[in-house]
Scaffold this active site. Structure first.
Site, PDB file in Angstrom:
ATOM      1  N   GLU A 204      -3.238  93.867  43.161  1.00 18.50           N
ATOM      2  CA  GLU A 204      -3.467  92.560  41.705  1.00 18.50           C
ATOM      3  C   GLU A 204      -4.289  93.355  40.982  1.00 18.50           C
ATOM      4  OE1 GLU A 204      -3.291  87.754  41.310  1.00 18.50           O
ATOM      5  OE2 GLU A 204      -5.280  88.780  42.624  1.00 18.50           O
TER       6      GLU A 204
ATOM      7  N   TYR B  28      -2.748  91.193  32.979  1.00 22.13           N
ATOM      8  CA  TYR B  28      -2.398  90.653  34.339  1.00 22.13           C
ATOM      9  C   TYR B  28      -1.263  91.188  35.421  1.00 22.13           C
ATOM     10  CZ  TYR B  28      -1.412  87.960  39.075  1.00 22.13           C
ATOM     11  OH  TYR B  28      -0.913  88.152  40.722  1.00 22.13           O
TER      12      TYR B  28
END
Length: 424
Positions: free
Chosen positions: A234, A145
């Site tokens: 993101e 991530y």
């Protein structure tokens, strides 16, 4: 923790009242389809899967000629989550499919294109699918991530990373905070070699070849963040593949609407087909409009005043038909356009104008009201409450117009008269 870090200031917040009609005031923001985000990533050097777009079944076979893969991912392109578990109005299930058969790709696309996809995030009618993305599937070894976002707590951009990706990052932050790394970034220097190397190691990219690629990807993400005036980029997940590639499989990008004047080409990409046509119409005149289910049209200046207006309408037994904020620098033509949008809604049986003139000159509003009422041939009751700059001159303009305008001295009186005008 991540919820705070990743939160973006909304232009309008949700309104909570005893009636659900006034609960959804959403921010005005640019939303791009998944394939558009991937194009932006690719243009800035970020590695993404090879993909193609199908918007015409007659061109599907030719579009697939340059896409050779062992396995294909087929995704309906709509602005809604939960596509994989969604269903179509023709009975076809799933807005995301995997297949190793190139011939099956066209069959799946045929069941998606031109049909409405219903997910947990759409209305019961779903969203019309006009584009389908076909991408090469990747053989994933591990998922990470990475996120770059503007954060008020740090007064600037931060880089958030975790070696655990492909899942709810907020859960990771709550249950295993040691797996979250947050690095404040200098707006001028961004992600330099030192930061990129540190984060690459934290993510678990220890192999020298992979480590080098991860550094490149992180620096490319910073370039994208700056180039497009992003508020958030993101990547979840950023994956390591079996052939030692570092690939951004999925991306969520938020944009700074205040930078639209610099990013006109980018904002021109927005697909407005899924938006309320009235909202799109209002945006053309720099008006903020959200449709609701009631019958009293609201024209106000300021989000706070709009929320108070809708609440007081409901307290007096009425239901608001919309949220329409003309802003602080409104011109007469904008007032006219606002009235036009309200009057074209067949559900609107009365219009309530509630303006507090600070920056706004009340005479501007008054002149706009009169022009709109006359030119549009307004047939429904019109209640006006004005206060602030040049309010006395504005009231005289309304009185001298000879139009059947109902005036009020305060908001409660205005709301009560608007409700009563429909009942009588």
């Amino acid at each position: 923790m991540l919820r705070i870090l990743c939160s973006k200031s909304l232009q309008y917040s949700q309104i909570f009242t005893k009636n659900r009609l006034c609960k959804v005031i959403q921010s005005r923001k640019l939303n791009l389809l998944e394939y558009q985000s991937k194009e932006l990533l690719r243009d800035c050097g970020v590695s993404v899967q090879n993909f193609t777009i199908i918007d015409d079944l007659n061109k599907a076979n030719s579009a697939l000629e340059n896409l050779c893969a062992d396995e294909y991912v087929i995704k309906a392109q709509v602005l809604a989550g939960g596509r994989g578990k969604g269903w179509f109005d023709n009975g076809f299930k799933g807005g995301v499919h995997l297949t190793k058969d190139p011939k099956a790709v066209v069959d799946v696309a045929k069941n998606m294109l031109g049909h409405r996809l219903i997910t947990k995030q759409t209305s019961k009618d779903g969203i019309l699918v006009q584009k389908v993305m076909i991408a090469e599937s990747v053989d994933i070894v591990s998922e990470k991530y990475v996120c770059i976002l503007m954060d008020r707590q740090h007064n600037g951009p931060v880089l958030i990373a975790s070696p655990v990706g492909g899942m709810d990052i907020e859960t990771v932050a709550k249950e295993q905070p040691e797996l979250i790394k947050t690095i404040p970034l200098d707006i001028y220097n961004g992600i330099n070699d030192t930061i990129a190397e540190d984060v690459s190691n934290f993510l678990g990219f220890s192999d020298p070849e992979i480590h080098k690629k991860a550094i490149y990807e992180l620096k490319s993400l910073w370039k994208l963040f700056v180039d497009i005036d992003a508020l958030q980029v993101e990547i979840n997940p950023l994956v390591l593949t079996k052939d030692k590639q570092v690939v951004a499989v999925d991306a969520k990008i938020s944009f700074d609407d205040n930078a639209q004047f610099r990013q006109q080409d980018l904002f021109a990409l927005e697909d407005t087909n899924e938006k309320d046509p009235r909202e799109v119409d209002a945006l053309h005149f720099n008006l903020n409009y959200i449709g609701m289910d009631g019958n009293i049209g609201c024209l106000v200046n300021g989000a706070g005043l709009a929320m108070a207006t809708m609440d007081i309408i409901q307290l007096n037994g009425g239901t608001p038909a919309n949220f329409l904020d003309v802003g602080g620098n409104v011109k007469e033509n904008q007032v006219y356009q606002a009235f036009r949008i309200l009057s074209e809604d067949p559900k609107v049986k009365a219009i309530l104008v509630n303006v507090f003139g600070g920056i706004v000159n009340c005479t501007t509003i008054a002149n706009g009201i009169i022009a709109a009422a006359q030119n549009l041939g307004l047939k429904i009751p019109l209640v006006v409450r004005l206060e602030g700059t040049n309010v006395n001159e504005a009231k005289k303009i309304l009185k001298d117009s000879g139009l059947p305008i109902i005036t009020a001295n305060d908001l409660d009186e205005a709301a009560r008269k608007a409700v009563m005008s429909i009942k009588t």
